[in-house]
Scaffold this active site. Structure first.
Site, PDB file in Angstrom:
ATOM      1  N   TYR A  14       0.838  -1.204   0.000  1.00  0.00           N
ATOM      2  CA  TYR A  14       0.000   0.000   0.000  1.00  0.00           C
ATOM      3  C   TYR A  14       0.873   1.254   0.000  1.00  0.00           C
ATOM      4  O   TYR A  14       2.095   1.171   0.067  1.00  0.00           O
ATOM      5  CB  TYR A  14      -0.924  -0.008   1.214  1.00  0.00           C
ATOM      6  CG  TYR A  14      -0.198  -0.436   2.467  1.00  0.00           C
ATOM      7  CD1 TYR A  14       0.946   0.237   2.889  1.00  0.00           C
ATOM      8  CD2 TYR A  14      -0.613  -1.537   3.206  1.00  0.00           C
ATOM      9  CE1 TYR A  14       1.633  -0.142   4.002  1.00  0.00           C
ATOM     10  CE2 TYR A  14       0.086  -1.936   4.333  1.00  0.00           C
ATOM     11  CZ  TYR A  14       1.210  -1.224   4.718  1.00  0.00           C
ATOM     12  OH  TYR A  14       1.902  -1.607   5.824  1.00  0.00           O
ATOM     13  N   SER A 251       8.487  -0.155   9.393  1.00  0.00           N
ATOM     14  CA  SER A 251       8.167  -1.230   8.471  1.00  0.00           C
ATOM     15  C   SER A 251       6.795  -1.807   8.735  1.00  0.00           C
ATOM     16  O   SER A 251       6.292  -1.777   9.851  1.00  0.00           O
ATOM     17  CB  SER A 251       9.226  -2.334   8.541  1.00  0.00           C
ATOM     18  OG  SER A 251       8.894  -3.239   9.564  1.00  0.00           O
ATOM     19  N   LYS A 252       6.219  -2.314   7.671  1.00  0.00           N
ATOM     20  CA  LYS A 252       4.882  -2.875   7.762  1.00  0.00           C
ATOM     21  C   LYS A 252       4.880  -4.062   8.722  1.00  0.00           C
ATOM     22  O   LYS A 252       3.978  -4.244   9.521  1.00  0.00           O
ATOM     23  CB  LYS A 252       4.456  -3.320   6.366  1.00  0.00           C
ATOM     24  CG  LYS A 252       3.116  -3.991   6.337  1.00  0.00           C
ATOM     25  CD  LYS A 252       2.818  -4.544   4.974  1.00  0.00           C
ATOM     26  CE  LYS A 252       1.482  -5.280   4.997  1.00  0.00           C
ATOM     27  NZ  LYS A 252       1.210  -5.957   3.746  1.00  0.00           N
ATOM     28  N   ARG A 253       5.965  -4.842   8.628  1.00  0.00           N
ATOM     29  CA  ARG A 253       6.016  -6.066   9.425  1.00  0.00           C
ATOM     30  C   ARG A 253       5.984  -5.755  10.923  1.00  0.00           C
ATOM     31  O   ARG A 253       5.261  -6.366  11.686  1.00  0.00           O
ATOM     32  CB  ARG A 253       7.278  -6.856   9.068  1.00  0.00           C
ATOM     33  CG  ARG A 253       7.264  -8.303   9.462  1.00  0.00           C
ATOM     34  CD  ARG A 253       8.487  -9.008   8.914  1.00  0.00           C
ATOM     35  NE  ARG A 253       9.727  -8.278   9.184  1.00  0.00           N
ATOM     36  CZ  ARG A 253      10.365  -8.284  10.343  1.00  0.00           C
ATOM     37  NH1 ARG A 253       9.902  -8.970  11.356  1.00  0.00           N
ATOM     38  NH2 ARG A 253      11.483  -7.597  10.499  1.00  0.00           N
TER      39      ARG A 253
END
Ligand code: GLU
Length: 497
Positions: A14, A251-253
């Protein structure tokens, strides 16, 4: 020559907050200078690019209001041109065929130790020791004609250095010796990233590239490609990173939805406020001003205002508001409270609609009431969501009571259980239910009961709105209106909880 900039996201996720800021800075730069803002979707990594990401990026950009001035370019449509450029460099002797067989897939479960890596790095004495680098044209052609697969690599000079003047960081130099003969075209004919970016930027006549600092090493390689293609490189400006508290990469993670633009839209942020917040993440105008309209941002924006140190996105992962930065929330609240009412009303309407609290009357016979009420309650709100959450009691009979408010404002004063219904009866004969009249009745009532005004008002607030805080209580009575105030003062629901 007119200034042309582009935002070039890879659709592998995204719209990330860092990318959104890159888009914003490109947009502001173009608008400030009277240039053109373009959008290129870099969908060449077929394994990782998805249509879903492309859509999410486009939605994020639309929400923020950054429409490109020309048609969107999809990088994958240009693969033929990228291949042609690599073949041209090959024909001119500026690139060569590398027939090294593709490495056997390594066993990923065997991790390279630090010692192994040091040994491997020591082994690489020169970036130019590829045995096919100096193959004669005839030999190379013969191998290719015999069907041997090959990649095409740029022939980087042995000595010298590339340099450019970065719009933010100043002079940046790199020895050729540190740059490998980079692959332009894979043996399956797939053009690689740096070649694709350069070809597209040339074709789109980009004059200024503004992008994240993580691309700095690519820039040196890209300059070599520009030179090989006989083109003047554009100007470059690299942006500091946006980091998590403690200096970690966002970060997304690890940080989840915090980094996604749609989170802010879905949590009731106003795009104008978020744009303003993003602009100040790594850039500042020369003044102390923080709340800035888009026009003000455009006129104040210059690359000189970009900071060289990384920006921190300050959120507290342990707090209830863990999904956002405190300053972002503060800024959104400023917009919610002070934006011209006419501008925020459509957003409030959309929020109430999605919460099934909207009634068509709010645009007809109750228009005046609706606008006045929205204006009254927004003074304490942070996001658009608050209109349907804390603001619910104004638009629906079905609202929640905060147990703490009931304990503190109602149950602590048991007399209120009979006093509030009595007060409701005093309201019944009133022909005009506005500030002064309500005040007179409540004051008189308070005196009769020999109590404090605060006891009555706070109790009424809990009974009428379910919470302990809000606008001036006289204004709340007025907004809730005579009939509903009477019903809620008489209701025993809160007392039985
Ligand atoms: N596609 C790259 C990215 O998303 C940006 C490339 C560029 O701006 O040159 O990081």
């Amino acid at each position: 020559m007119t200034t042309r900039v582009r935002f070039a996201p890879s659709p592998t996720g995204y719209l990330h907050i860092g990318s959104a800021r890159t888009a914003l800075f490109n947009y502001l730069y173009a608008r400030h200078i009277g240039g053109t803002f373009l959008l290129r979707i870099e969908d060449t990594d077929l394994a990782r690019s998805t249509e879903e990401s492309t859509q999410s990026i486009l939605q994020g950009l639309e929400w923020l209001g950054f429409a490109p001035d020309e048609e969107i370019v999809f990088q994958s449509n240009n693969a033929g041109k990228h291949r042609a450029a690599a073949l041209k460099l090959l024909a001119e002797g500026k690139a060569y065929r590398d027939f090294t067989p593709k490495a056997e897939p390594t066993d990923k479960s065997i991790k390279e130790t630090i010692a192994d890596r040091a040994r491997r790095n020591q082994g690489v004495k020169s970036m130019r020791d590829n045995p096919f680098r100096d193959l004669s044209r005839e030999e190379s052609d013969a191998k290719a004609a015999a069907g041997e697969p090959f990649a095409i690599r740029l022939k980087v000079a042995e000595t010298g250095k590339t340099s450019f003047e970065d719009g933010v960081y100043g002079l940046s130099e790199r020895d050729y010796a540190e740059i490998e003969d980079l692959v332009l075209l894979r043996s399956d004919g797939h053009p690689l990233y740096n070649l694709a970016v350069v070809c597209d930027d040339i074709e789109m006549e980009i004059t200024d590239i503004i992008r994240g600092q993580d691309h700095l090493t690519n820039t040196h390689k890209q300059i070599l490609i520009y030179e090989a293609l006989g083109k003047t490189p554009p100007r470059f400006a690299h942006l500091p990173l946006i980091l998590a508290p403690g200096g970690k990469k966002l970060s997304k993670r690890i940080h989840g939805e915090i980094v996604s633009m749609t989170t802010y839209r879905d949590h009731g942020f106003l795009a104008a406020a978020f744009r303003n917040f993003l602009a100040l993440l790594g850039w500042s105008p020369k003044t102390e001003q923080e709340i800035m309209t888009l026009d003000e941002l455009v006129s104040a924006f210059t690359l000189e205002g970009i900071h060289r140190n990384n920006a921190i996105f300050n959120f507290d992962a342990t707090s209830a508001k863990r999904w956002t930065d405190d300053k972002a929330l503060w800024m959104n609240a400023e917009y919610v409270r002070t934006m011209p009412l006419a501008e925020i009303l459509p957003f409030i309407k959309a929020e109430l609609k999605s919460a099934k609290l909207w009634r068509e009357e709010y645009e007809e016979e109750d228009k005046e009431w609706f606008e006045k009420t929205a204006d009254l309650i927004r003074g304490r709100f942070f996001t658009l969501k608050d209109f349907s959450a804390q603001g619910r009691a104004y638009f629906s009979e079905d609202f929640d009571f905060d147990p703490a408010a009931i304990a503190k404002n109602l149950k602590k004063f048991p007399d209120l259980q009979t006093w509030l219904p009595e007060l409701a009866e005093r309201f019944e004969p009133m022909t005009s239910f506005t500030h002064d009249e309500i005040e007179a009745v409540v004051k008189q009532f308070t005196e009769e009961k020999g109590t404090k005004l605060g006891v009555i008002m706070n109790g009424a607030r809990a009974a009428l709105t379910g919470v302990a805080v809000g606008p001036s209580m006289l204004a709340v009575f007025e907004a809730i209106g005579k009939e509903r105030s009477i019903l809620r003062l008489k209701s025993q629901v809160a007392w039985n909880m």
